[in-house]
Design a protein around this motif. Structure first.
Motif, PDB file in Angstrom:
ATOM      1  N   ALA A  36     -34.640 -10.758  56.141  1.00  0.00           N
ATOM      2  CA  ALA A  36     -33.727 -10.420  57.237  1.00  0.00           C
ATOM      3  C   ALA A  36     -32.851 -11.616  57.602  1.00  0.00           C
ATOM      4  O   ALA A  36     -31.667 -11.449  57.899  1.00  0.00           O
ATOM      5  CB  ALA A  36     -34.522  -9.946  58.451  1.00  0.00           C
ATOM      6  N   CYS A  55     -25.551  -0.140  58.496  1.00  0.00           N
ATOM      7  CA  CYS A  55     -26.391   0.932  57.974  1.00  0.00           C
ATOM      8  C   CYS A  55     -27.385   0.318  56.996  1.00  0.00           C
ATOM      9  O   CYS A  55     -26.991  -0.233  55.966  1.00  0.00           O
ATOM     10  CB  CYS A  55     -25.511   1.980  57.286  1.00  0.00           C
ATOM     11  SG  CYS A  55     -26.413   3.428  56.774  1.00  0.00           S
ATOM     12  N   LEU A  56     -28.650   0.363  57.328  1.00  0.00           N
ATOM     13  CA  LEU A  56     -29.706  -0.210  56.501  1.00  0.00           C
ATOM     14  C   LEU A  56     -30.174   0.853  55.514  1.00  0.00           C
ATOM     15  O   LEU A  56     -30.920   1.753  55.865  1.00  0.00           O
ATOM     16  CB  LEU A  56     -30.861  -0.704  57.379  1.00  0.00           C
ATOM     17  CG  LEU A  56     -30.459  -1.763  58.397  1.00  0.00           C
ATOM     18  CD1 LEU A  56     -31.586  -2.024  59.378  1.00  0.00           C
ATOM     19  CD2 LEU A  56     -30.036  -3.044  57.704  1.00  0.00           C
ATOM     20  N   PRO A  62     -34.364  -0.043  55.884  1.00  0.00           N
ATOM     21  CA  PRO A  62     -34.831   0.270  57.238  1.00  0.00           C
ATOM     22  C   PRO A  62     -35.985  -0.617  57.718  1.00  0.00           C
ATOM     23  O   PRO A  62     -36.150  -0.828  58.913  1.00  0.00           O
ATOM     24  CB  PRO A  62     -35.277   1.731  57.129  1.00  0.00           C
ATOM     25  CG  PRO A  62     -34.470   2.280  55.999  1.00  0.00           C
ATOM     26  CD  PRO A  62     -34.345   1.135  55.022  1.00  0.00           C
ATOM     27  N   TYR A  64     -36.181  -3.751  57.475  1.00  0.00           N
ATOM     28  CA  TYR A  64     -35.664  -5.024  57.986  1.00  0.00           C
ATOM     29  C   TYR A  64     -35.216  -4.935  59.443  1.00  0.00           C
ATOM     30  O   TYR A  64     -34.995  -5.956  60.079  1.00  0.00           O
ATOM     31  CB  TYR A  64     -34.493  -5.510  57.128  1.00  0.00           C
ATOM     32  CG  TYR A  64     -34.920  -6.078  55.800  1.00  0.00           C
ATOM     33  CD1 TYR A  64     -35.610  -7.277  55.736  1.00  0.00           C
ATOM     34  CD2 TYR A  64     -34.620  -5.423  54.616  1.00  0.00           C
ATOM     35  CE1 TYR A  64     -36.009  -7.805  54.522  1.00  0.00           C
ATOM     36  CE2 TYR A  64     -35.009  -5.942  53.399  1.00  0.00           C
ATOM     37  CZ  TYR A  64     -35.708  -7.136  53.361  1.00  0.00           C
ATOM     38  OH  TYR A  64     -36.096  -7.651  52.166  1.00  0.00           O
ATOM     39  N   ALA A  65     -35.057  -3.741  59.978  1.00  0.00           N
ATOM     40  CA  ALA A  65     -34.516  -3.579  61.334  1.00  0.00           C
ATOM     41  C   ALA A  65     -35.299  -4.377  62.369  1.00  0.00           C
ATOM     42  O   ALA A  65     -34.711  -5.000  63.251  1.00  0.00           O
ATOM     43  CB  ALA A  65     -34.470  -2.101  61.721  1.00  0.00           C
ATOM     44  N   LEU A  68     -34.267  -8.270  62.142  1.00  0.00           N
ATOM     45  CA  LEU A  68     -32.906  -8.742  62.362  1.00  0.00           C
ATOM     46  C   LEU A  68     -32.701  -9.074  63.835  1.00  0.00           C
ATOM     47  O   LEU A  68     -33.351  -8.495  64.704  1.00  0.00           O
ATOM     48  CB  LEU A  68     -31.897  -7.670  61.933  1.00  0.00           C
ATOM     49  CG  LEU A  68     -31.741  -7.471  60.439  1.00  0.00           C
ATOM     50  CD1 LEU A  68     -30.957  -6.184  60.158  1.00  0.00           C
ATOM     51  CD2 LEU A  68     -31.050  -8.662  59.799  1.00  0.00           C
ATOM     52  N   TYR A  72     -27.447  -7.756  66.068  1.00  0.00           N
ATOM     53  CA  TYR A  72     -26.978  -7.188  64.796  1.00  0.00           C
ATOM     54  C   TYR A  72     -27.230  -5.684  64.740  1.00  0.00           C
ATOM     55  O   TYR A  72     -26.592  -4.978  63.976  1.00  0.00           O
ATOM     56  CB  TYR A  72     -27.669  -7.868  63.612  1.00  0.00           C
ATOM     57  CG  TYR A  72     -27.026  -9.167  63.223  1.00  0.00           C
ATOM     58  CD1 TYR A  72     -27.069 -10.263  64.080  1.00  0.00           C
ATOM     59  CD2 TYR A  72     -26.384  -9.305  62.014  1.00  0.00           C
ATOM     60  CE1 TYR A  72     -26.480 -11.449  63.736  1.00  0.00           C
ATOM     61  CE2 TYR A  72     -25.787 -10.495  61.652  1.00  0.00           C
ATOM     62  CZ  TYR A  72     -25.831 -11.565  62.519  1.00  0.00           C
ATOM     63  OH  TYR A  72     -25.239 -12.739  62.183  1.00  0.00           O
ATOM     64  N   LEU A  73     -28.170  -5.213  65.525  1.00  0.00           N
ATOM     65  CA  LEU A  73     -28.526  -3.791  65.498  1.00  0.00           C
ATOM     66  C   LEU A  73     -27.736  -2.961  66.507  1.00  0.00           C
ATOM     67  O   LEU A  73     -27.902  -1.744  66.570  1.00  0.00           O
ATOM     68  CB  LEU A  73     -30.029  -3.632  65.750  1.00  0.00           C
ATOM     69  CG  LEU A  73     -30.923  -4.334  64.727  1.00  0.00           C
ATOM     70  CD1 LEU A  73     -32.379  -4.223  65.144  1.00  0.00           C
ATOM     71  CD2 LEU A  73     -30.707  -3.765  63.343  1.00  0.00           C
ATOM     72  N   LYS A  76     -26.035  -0.287  64.725  1.00  0.00           N
ATOM     73  CA  LYS A  76     -26.847   0.358  63.685  1.00  0.00           C
ATOM     74  C   LYS A  76     -26.603   1.859  63.671  1.00  0.00           C
ATOM     75  O   LYS A  76     -26.562   2.508  64.707  1.00  0.00           O
ATOM     76  CB  LYS A  76     -28.323   0.080  63.925  1.00  0.00           C
ATOM     77  CG  LYS A  76     -29.239   0.615  62.858  1.00  0.00           C
ATOM     78  CD  LYS A  76     -30.672   0.188  63.157  1.00  0.00           C
ATOM     79  CE  LYS A  76     -31.644   0.852  62.233  1.00  0.00           C
ATOM     80  NZ  LYS A  76     -31.865   2.258  62.566  1.00  0.00           N
ATOM     81  N   ASP A  78     -27.101   5.631  61.111  1.00  0.00           N
ATOM     82  CA  ASP A  78     -27.723   6.279  59.958  1.00  0.00           C
ATOM     83  C   ASP A  78     -26.671   6.523  58.887  1.00  0.00           C
ATOM     84  O   ASP A  78     -25.475   6.666  59.182  1.00  0.00           O
ATOM     85  CB  ASP A  78     -28.339   7.619  60.368  1.00  0.00           C
ATOM     86  CG  ASP A  78     -29.534   7.446  61.286  1.00  0.00           C
ATOM     87  OD1 ASP A  78     -30.218   6.414  61.179  1.00  0.00           O
ATOM     88  OD2 ASP A  78     -29.777   8.345  62.107  1.00  0.00           O
TER      89      ASP A  78
END
Length: 100
Positions: A36, A55-56, A62, A64-65, A68, A72-73, A76, A78
């Motif tokens: 991450a 978009c992870l 996903p 790594y969410a 991070l 950064y999110l 985020k 989908d």
């Protein structure tokens, strides 16, 4: 946040790392944290700003969410389709506009 299904990844070692991180294994968590951190550095070098869409994707993305930086999110989202859907959208845009 629920992790994605483990069967989305077919190689055995990523499954072991993800399972370990979910179960609290500090070694596995450190692997995901380093990944991450690398992702955040790369995004920053590309000009990413907190709140930009992120978009992870894939079987690992996903996971790594949780590692991070929260900023950064903020953007985020989908996925709106598969990689193939994106390739077709780019091809359609190129065909209609003459450029991407």
């Amino acid at each position: 946040m629920q992790p994605p299904p483990r069967q989305a990844i077919t190689a055995p070692w990523p499954l072991a790392v993800i399972a370990g991180a979910i179960d609290g294994d500090t070694w596995a968590q450190s692997i995901l944290q380093r990944g991450a951190d690398d992702m955040a550095r790369g995004l920053t070098q590309l000009g990413f700003q907190p709140g930009d869409p992120l978009c992870l994707l894939g079987g690992l993305g996903p996971h790594y969410a949780g590692y991070l930086p929260p900023a950064y999110l903020a953007g985020k989202m989908d996925a709106k389709g598969s990689a193939l859907d994106g390739a077709f959208a780019l091809a359609r845009a190129e065909h209609q506009c003459g450029s991407i």
